[in-house]
Write an enzyme that holds these catalytic residues in place. Structure first.
Site, PDB file in Angstrom:
ATOM      1  N   ARG A 184       0.958  -1.147   0.125  1.00  0.00           N
ATOM      2  CA  ARG A 184      -0.021   0.161  -0.056  1.00  0.00           C
ATOM      3  C   ARG A 184       1.038   1.191   0.064  1.00  0.00           C
ATOM      4  NH1 ARG A 184      -4.932   2.219  -1.386  1.00  0.00           N
ATOM      5  NH2 ARG A 184      -6.114   2.890   0.306  1.00  0.00           N
ATOM      6  N   THR A 219      -9.580   0.246  -9.872  1.00  0.00           N
ATOM      7  CA  THR A 219      -8.538  -0.545  -9.484  1.00  0.00           C
ATOM      8  C   THR A 219      -8.223  -1.942 -10.752  1.00  0.00           C
ATOM      9  OG1 THR A 219      -8.635  -0.068  -7.219  1.00  0.00           O
ATOM     10  CG2 THR A 219      -7.612  -2.287  -7.619  1.00  0.00           C
ATOM     11  N   THR A 251      -3.334  -0.725  -8.093  1.00  0.00           N
ATOM     12  CA  THR A 251      -4.268   0.450  -8.079  1.00  0.00           C
ATOM     13  C   THR A 251      -3.415   1.547  -8.426  1.00  0.00           C
ATOM     14  OG1 THR A 251      -6.267   1.520  -7.443  1.00  0.00           O
ATOM     15  CG2 THR A 251      -4.691   0.515  -5.757  1.00  0.00           C
ATOM     16  N   GLU A 292      -5.718   4.074  -7.834  1.00  0.00           N
ATOM     17  CA  GLU A 292      -6.954   4.706  -7.032  1.00  0.00           C
ATOM     18  C   GLU A 292      -8.202   5.217  -8.021  1.00  0.00           C
ATOM     19  OE1 GLU A 292      -9.768   5.995  -4.117  1.00  0.00           O
ATOM     20  OE2 GLU A 292      -8.253   4.595  -4.299  1.00  0.00           O
ATOM     21  N   GLU A 296      -4.030   7.939  -3.903  1.00  0.00           N
ATOM     22  CA  GLU A 296      -4.350   7.006  -2.997  1.00  0.00           C
ATOM     23  C   GLU A 296      -4.679   7.687  -1.804  1.00  0.00           C
ATOM     24  OE1 GLU A 296      -5.341   3.967  -3.281  1.00  0.00           O
ATOM     25  OE2 GLU A 296      -4.730   3.509  -5.086  1.00  0.00           O
ATOM     26  N   GLY A 300     -12.909  -1.922  -7.703  1.00  0.00           N
ATOM     27  CA  GLY A 300     -14.314  -1.544  -7.509  1.00  0.00           C
ATOM     28  C   GLY A 300     -14.204  -0.719  -6.259  1.00  0.00           C
ATOM     29  N   GLY A 301     -13.111  -0.485  -5.700  1.00  0.00           N
ATOM     30  CA  GLY A 301     -13.344   0.703  -4.401  1.00  0.00           C
ATOM     31  C   GLY A 301     -13.801  -0.402  -3.177  1.00  0.00           C
TER      32      GLY A 301
END
Length: 604
Positions: A114, A413, A431, A433, A452, A500-501
């Site tokens: 991340r 993503t 991703t 974002e 992000e 898809g968040g």
């Protein structure tokens, strides 16, 4: 206490039902460079499998498998190719979460790649004069750019479990960037949706709007700058993006966003520094794990909320035999379990380096049982629902206190899934974002930077509610990314994930239930119309459910719905009883995905 329920639909029978499907993967040199690689949503065979949203990317992974690479090598090759052909979803400027099954050890491990906030960031990162700035202003800015984790993820995965060098696995992506890919309708429409902001950054405009025009469907799109960047990284290592010349370019771009002097857009600078890049580290950590219908379901632990939220929802559903339920009953239970799990996610999940996240307690069956009793067959819970306390689960069926805040997460993503002839598996979601990330291309390097940090809460929702997702120095924003691997007795059953968040969680959950409980082949579970409830007033429905009679039956129970044209774009792989791999992708969403195997016929 966990209850074991008999199932009418045997998972083995489901796998056997799809075992006659087959599809060949193209040879790496079987077509001219500008011939579109054919797409198929399902493929079955030996030697390994790859599923992604893009045919050129899946072909890159298959090429590496054919040359003796393993699932990790193929995953990095596929991800790098997606950075070329899906640049608005992923790339060197972003991050992600990597879940790996080791067939020799029968173990699952993960990498948290991340993005992180600058070390100068605090809870006021997105505040001006004490008030949150407009979300769109935050998106297109240097302020929203976190330290990228994708390059470090690739290097760490290859060092830990790969068999090929980074230079070797980047070769298909270098070729794709240099020679180009054929533009499809999805790429053009995504470019068009970003046309106004792309035009405000000369480097982005030059790359994605050559001549100031949108790419034409059927034309060839090339990215020679990215080809050179990949070659540099393959030759010198990913340190180039954290300590070398590329790192200097990233810092310069974030701190002084290169905006067209004639643009009216006010683009805020960020505070990313060379030290932020040098000090970035991915985290190798244990996965989450829950037991569901006799299967072991592994996911991503915090900083992602994917593993805890999917796991809690499965634990809530464990007490209901969904294989015997009507469609209305099944969807009602799925929606309510999602609502409850999201209520608990909002209160408890953040970056565990900064927050006291009760991961183990959230995944205990006792806590799930204390929450499952809220679900009634003839009534609907009201959102926003207050969270429970996993450390002190109530003996009765109670909830109280204020509800936790929700945050917006960009939906564009991408997810890929790979497997090899030895039985290793990778589920990897990556991703930048938003569709197009921050909109800012690093000049001369060929990739977009992420936005992000907008996954953080911009401000506390209420002084009475602790928000574990406020910005902090070096903090990882909470994610919903949910790469998932399912084992039975230590052996692979399936793996999947989705973009898809926040809808990633419900997409993965619904696809798992569809396969395990509802008896659908994986490709059909992925294709099934989706619902997504995230502790909101209304549940989102795709057209297949919105236009179905089941909507009226659910509304009669009290459900409130709103339409969503498309939720997620999942891919997965499945191990069949005869030893073959099945790769599955979307049939329609995002223009359809691409599933490939090394050999559709023959012997293991």
């Amino acid at each position: 206490m966990r209850r074991s329920l008999a199932r009418k639909v045997s998972l083995t029978a489901v796998l056997a039902a799809v075992a006659t499907i087959g599809a060949a993967a193209p040879s790496s040199s079987s077509a001219p460079p500008h011939t579109p690689t054919p797409k198929s949503p399902v493929a079955v065979g030996y030697g390994g499998a790859v599923a992604s949203v893009d045919a050129d990317a899946s072909a890159a992974g298959i090429e590496v498998l054919r040359k003796g690479g393993n699932a990790v090598d193929a995953a990095v090759a596929t991800a790098a190719a997606l950075g070329v052909s899906e640049p608005y979803s992923s790339g060197l400027g972003g991050g992600g979460y990597f879940v790996h099954y080791d067939a020799r050890k029968h173990t699952v491990e993960t990498i948290d790649g991340r993005e992180t906030a600058p070390r100068s960031a605090d809870s006021s990162l997105f505040l001006e004069n004490g008030k949150p700035i407009a979300f769109d202003d935050a998106v297109t800015s240097g302020l929203s750019v976190g330290t990228p984790g994708t390059p470090a993820t690739w290097a760490t995965a290859l060092d830990a479990w790969g068999s090929k060098s980074l230079r070797e696995v980047l070769k298909p992506a270098v070729r794709l960037a240099r020679d180009g890919f054929v533009v499809d309708g999805t790429f053009r429409s995504q470019t068009e949706a970003n046309q106004a902001r792309f035009a405000d950054f000369p480097a982005t405009r030059k790359l994605f709007l050559p001549g100031g025009r949108l790419p034409v469907v059927g034309s060839v799109f090339k990215n020679p700058d990215l080809a050179r960047t990949y070659e540099l990284v393959g030759r010198e290592g990913v340190g180039e993006l954290y300590r070398g010349e590329v790192a200097d370019d990233i810092v310069r771009t974030v701190r002084r966003p290169p905006v067209d002097p004639g643009a009216s857009r006010a683009v805020r600078p960020g505070d990313l520094t060379a030290k932020d890049l040098r000090s970035y580290r991915v985290l190798r950590q244990a996965p989450t794990k829950v037991r569901y219908r006799g299967l072991d379901v592994y996911g991503m632990a915090p900083s992602s909320s994917g593993g805890t939220t999917v796991g809690e929802a499965l634990n809530i559903l464990e007490g209901t035999d969904l294989s015997r339920s009507t469609e209305t009953q099944y969807l009602h239970r799925f929606i309510e379990a999602s609502r409850i799990a999201f209520a608990d996610r909002g209160r408890w999940v953040g970056d565990p380096a900064f927050e006291d996240v009760p991961t183990r307690e959230l995944l205990r069956q006792r806590f799930a049982d204390s929450r499952a009793c809220l679900i009634k067959d003839d009534a609907v819970l009201t959102s926003p629902l207050a969270p429970g306390d996993p450390r002190h689960p109530s003996s009765g069926c109670r909830t109280g206190g204020p509800a936790s805040p929700t945050t917006y997460e960009g939906e564009n993503t991408t997810h890929l899934t790979t497997a090899d002839k030895w039985g290793n598996i990778v589920a990897y979601t990556l991703t930048i974002e938003q569709t197009g990330g921050s909109g800012i291309t690093v000049p001369g390097r060929g990739f977009l930077l992420n936005n992000e940090l907008t996954d953080f809460s911009f401000a506390p929702a209420s002084p009475a509610v602790h928000d574990p997702n406020l910005p902090g120095p070096g903090k990882r924003p909470r994610s919903s990314i949910s790469p998932t691997i399912v084992l039975k007795d230590g052996r692979p059953v399936l793996a999947l994930g989705s973009p898809g968040g926040a809808t990633i969680i419900t997409t993965v959950l619904q696809s798992l239930i569809g396969t395990v409980d509802r008896g659908l082949p994986l490709v059909e579970a992925i294709a099934a119309p989706r619902a997504s409830q995230r502790n909101a007033a209304a549940t989102e429905l795709e057209p297949g459910l919105w236009n179905s009679p089941v909507r009226a039956r659910l509304e009669a129970l009290g459900h409130v719905f709103k339409p969503n044209p498309e939720i997620g774009a999942a891919t997965g792989v499945q191990r069949l009883p005869d030893g073959r791999w099945l790769a599955a992708a979307e049939k329609v969403r995002r223009g359809g995905g691409s599933a490939m195997v090394v050999r559709p016929a023959g012997s293991p």
